[in-house]
Design a protein around this motif. Sequence first.
Motif, PDB file in Angstrom:
ATOM      1  N   UNK A   1       0.848  -1.182   0.000  1.00  0.00           N
ATOM      2  CA  UNK A   1       0.000   0.000   0.000  1.00  0.00           C
ATOM      3  C   UNK A   1       0.891   1.243   0.000  1.00  0.00           C
ATOM      4  N   UNK A   2       0.436   2.316  -0.627  1.00  0.00           N
ATOM      5  CA  UNK A   2       1.143   3.597  -0.561  1.00  0.00           C
ATOM      6  C   UNK A   2       0.120   4.697  -0.297  1.00  0.00           C
TER       7      UNK A   2
ATOM      8  N   UNK B   1       3.509  -2.442   3.977  1.00  0.00           N
ATOM      9  CA  UNK B   1       3.358  -3.807   3.474  1.00  0.00           C
ATOM     10  C   UNK B   1       2.773  -4.652   4.600  1.00  0.00           C
ATOM     11  N   UNK B   2       1.875  -5.563   4.226  1.00  0.00           N
ATOM     12  CA  UNK B   2       1.182  -6.405   5.198  1.00  0.00           C
ATOM     13  C   UNK B   2       1.365  -7.857   4.800  1.00  0.00           C
TER      14      UNK B   2
ATOM     15  N   UNK C   1       2.986  -6.005   9.910  1.00  0.00           N
ATOM     16  CA  UNK C   1       2.825  -4.788   9.115  1.00  0.00           C
ATOM     17  C   UNK C   1       4.105  -3.960   9.223  1.00  0.00           C
ATOM     18  N   UNK C   2       4.632  -3.561   8.063  1.00  0.00           N
ATOM     19  CA  UNK C   2       5.808  -2.692   8.004  1.00  0.00           C
ATOM     20  C   UNK C   2       5.357  -1.369   7.400  1.00  0.00           C
ATOM     21  N   UNK C   3       5.591  -0.274   8.111  1.00  0.00           N
ATOM     22  CA  UNK C   3       5.258   1.056   7.603  1.00  0.00           C
ATOM     23  C   UNK C   3       6.530   1.897   7.586  1.00  0.00           C
TER      24      UNK C   3
END
Length: 178
Positions: free
Chosen positions: A32-33, A54-55, A66-68
């Motif tokens: 996701x962005x 990214x999930x 989850x990485x943000x």
Amino acid sequence: MALLIPTSLASAQEAAPGVTTTAIRAALVGNWTGKLEYRDYQADRWFGLPVTVSVEMMRDGLTLIRHADFDDGPKTGIVTITTIALFDPKTNREQSASFRKGRETELTTTTLRLTRAAALDRWTLEETQDGQDDDRPARIRETTTRDGATMVTLKEVDFLDDSGEAWLTRNRTTLTRQ
């Protein structure tokens, strides 16, 4: 983010077949962005930063990673927040640990409530917890609404060290599936 639909949803509307909290959480997998916007209480303004998320779903179907990543400017640089969250469909509670360089590990337990369940990509999920915000005790509510490839999470807080209930918008994240 269950095999059970919370009773609050049943009284408000019927869920589409197969649209459960467990299924919704699994449908988050991917990249996701978007933009992370936060409200600075002192300046009373919104500030926005590009964010990528990214999930991943683990094989148990209940544990998400989850990485943000976002760029917090030249002084701080890239900030990475990694969260591991385990959902219990019997209680509609999620326990998580979040990791961010230079900070203590954040442990939270939230209660999830599915308030709209039209399809796996059209839903609203509310997460509530008691915690800290702006170095004050607060009830924290995050409402995530997904409509197709777009997902918006609004974080609101009600400070517990004042009288009455007054929800303030703290931040929001708008993401688009890649």
